[in-house]
Design an enzyme around this catalytic site. Structure first.
Site, PDB file in Angstrom:
ATOM      1  N   PHE A  32       0.816  -1.206   0.000  1.00  0.00           N
ATOM      2  CA  PHE A  32       0.000   0.000   0.000  1.00  0.00           C
ATOM      3  C   PHE A  32       0.852   1.259   0.000  1.00  0.00           C
ATOM      4  O   PHE A  32       1.818   1.366   0.769  1.00  0.00           O
ATOM      5  CB  PHE A  32      -0.876   0.055   1.259  1.00  0.00           C
ATOM      6  CG  PHE A  32      -1.939  -0.993   1.336  1.00  0.00           C
ATOM      7  CD1 PHE A  32      -3.214  -0.749   0.847  1.00  0.00           C
ATOM      8  CD2 PHE A  32      -1.680  -2.218   1.936  1.00  0.00           C
ATOM      9  CE1 PHE A  32      -4.211  -1.708   0.935  1.00  0.00           C
ATOM     10  CE2 PHE A  32      -2.665  -3.185   2.032  1.00  0.00           C
ATOM     11  CZ  PHE A  32      -3.936  -2.934   1.525  1.00  0.00           C
ATOM     12  N   ASP A  33       0.471   2.208  -0.841  1.00  0.00           N
ATOM     13  CA  ASP A  33       0.926   3.567  -0.638  1.00  0.00           C
ATOM     14  C   ASP A  33       0.260   4.035   0.661  1.00  0.00           C
ATOM     15  O   ASP A  33      -0.685   3.404   1.147  1.00  0.00           O
ATOM     16  CB  ASP A  33       0.491   4.427  -1.837  1.00  0.00           C
ATOM     17  CG  ASP A  33       0.811   5.890  -1.640  1.00  0.00           C
ATOM     18  OD1 ASP A  33       1.982   6.210  -1.353  1.00  0.00           O
ATOM     19  OD2 ASP A  33      -0.117   6.716  -1.744  1.00  0.00           O
ATOM     20  N   PHE A  34       0.722   5.142   1.216  1.00  0.00           N
ATOM     21  CA  PHE A  34       0.140   5.580   2.494  1.00  0.00           C
ATOM     22  C   PHE A  34      -0.725   6.827   2.345  1.00  0.00           C
ATOM     23  O   PHE A  34      -1.944   6.775   2.451  1.00  0.00           O
ATOM     24  CB  PHE A  34       1.250   5.798   3.522  1.00  0.00           C
ATOM     25  CG  PHE A  34       0.712   5.957   4.915  1.00  0.00           C
ATOM     26  CD1 PHE A  34       0.068   4.902   5.530  1.00  0.00           C
ATOM     27  CD2 PHE A  34       0.836   7.158   5.595  1.00  0.00           C
ATOM     28  CE1 PHE A  34      -0.448   5.040   6.818  1.00  0.00           C
ATOM     29  CE2 PHE A  34       0.327   7.309   6.874  1.00  0.00           C
ATOM     30  CZ  PHE A  34      -0.320   6.242   7.500  1.00  0.00           C
ATOM     31  N   ILE A  72      -0.950  -0.940  -4.450  1.00  0.00           N
ATOM     32  CA  ILE A  72      -2.196  -0.174  -4.389  1.00  0.00           C
ATOM     33  C   ILE A  72      -1.892   1.276  -4.037  1.00  0.00           C
ATOM     34  O   ILE A  72      -1.157   1.543  -3.076  1.00  0.00           O
ATOM     35  CB  ILE A  72      -3.130  -0.762  -3.308  1.00  0.00           C
ATOM     36  CG1 ILE A  72      -3.412  -2.234  -3.611  1.00  0.00           C
ATOM     37  CG2 ILE A  72      -4.423   0.036  -3.202  1.00  0.00           C
ATOM     38  CD1 ILE A  72      -3.641  -3.065  -2.388  1.00  0.00           C
ATOM     39  N   ASP A  76      -2.974   5.850  -4.773  1.00  0.00           N
ATOM     40  CA  ASP A  76      -3.880   6.904  -5.234  1.00  0.00           C
ATOM     41  C   ASP A  76      -3.264   7.771  -6.319  1.00  0.00           C
ATOM     42  O   ASP A  76      -3.871   8.764  -6.732  1.00  0.00           O
ATOM     43  CB  ASP A  76      -4.289   7.803  -4.055  1.00  0.00           C
ATOM     44  CG  ASP A  76      -3.121   8.648  -3.536  1.00  0.00           C
ATOM     45  OD1 ASP A  76      -3.312   9.850  -3.303  1.00  0.00           O
ATOM     46  OD2 ASP A  76      -2.011   8.104  -3.361  1.00  0.00           O
TER      47      ASP A  76
END
Length: 211
Positions: free
Chosen positions: A6-8, A159, A161
């Protein structure tokens, strides 16, 4: 699917308002009246060094330091959790899905956010700016995460944004997913052809079962 990276910022924790306000603070001081909050959306995603190398090439270290100071001071009051993130991550962990964070932030700042969310225990590790020579979209941070997890590429998904996340996944040879709650919008992310587009974080529960 055995592992999720995951990106944060903007993916697990809504730091958009914090980031925009921080950029406005430091840029208004340096370039009065020249930047708007809308302009600052363009700075979300790249590392601070990349952004300030373009904006203030002779003052990069100074601007990064000013940014970090204001950001840290106002962090807890300006960030919010995206809907359903922690409950979904808890279900994924219960199902044996391995999870890590791959971000362009420093590790200590990632940890600050995780502590605020009460989600630190859900991740095996987090890779930040200080762990790599090359940040996303370069594959290095994703490949480092795969190495640390000891899993096969075909069992991993990145994953995020922003397009940096999707491209980093592709460059590393893993599946990729965009998030429809991205500040830049679903349509923007779809240009980069992610394998999946999450409408809600809980979509991952279905994806890991089917893949």
């Amino acid at each position: 699917m055995k592992a999720l990276l995951f990106d944060f910022d903007g993916t697990l924790l809504d730091t958009n308002e914090l980031i925009i306000q921080t950029f406005m603070h430091v840029l208004e001081e340096r370039f009065p009246g020249q930047y708007s909050p809308k302009d600052c959306i363009n700075f979300i995603g790249p590392s601070l060094y990349e952004t300030f190398e373009q904006l203030t090439p002779d003052e990069v270290e100074d601007m990064v330091e000013k940014y970090r100071l204001w950001n840290q001071t106002h962090h807890d009051e300006l960030v919010t959790e995206f809907d359903g993130v922690v409950p979904t991550l808890e279900q994924l962990k219960e199902q044996g899905i391995r999870m890590a964070i791959v971000s362009t932030k420093r590790r200590d700042t990632i940890e600050k956010g995780l502590n605020l969310m009460g989600a630190k225990h859900l991740f095996e590790f987090w890779i930040g700016l200080d762990d790599v020579k090359n940040v996303k979209p370069h594959p290095e941070p994703v490949l480092l995460a795969i190495e640390k997890l000891g899993v096969e590429k075909e069992d991993v998904m990145m994953i995020g944004d922003n397009y940096h996340d999707i491209e980093a996944g592709k460059n590393a040879g893993v599946k990729s997913a965009g998030v429809a709650w991205s500040l830049k919008g679903e349509e923007f992310l779809m240009q980069y052809n992610p394998d999946y587009m999450l409408q809600h974080i809980s979509d991952l529960l279905t994806i890991v079962k089917e893949s």
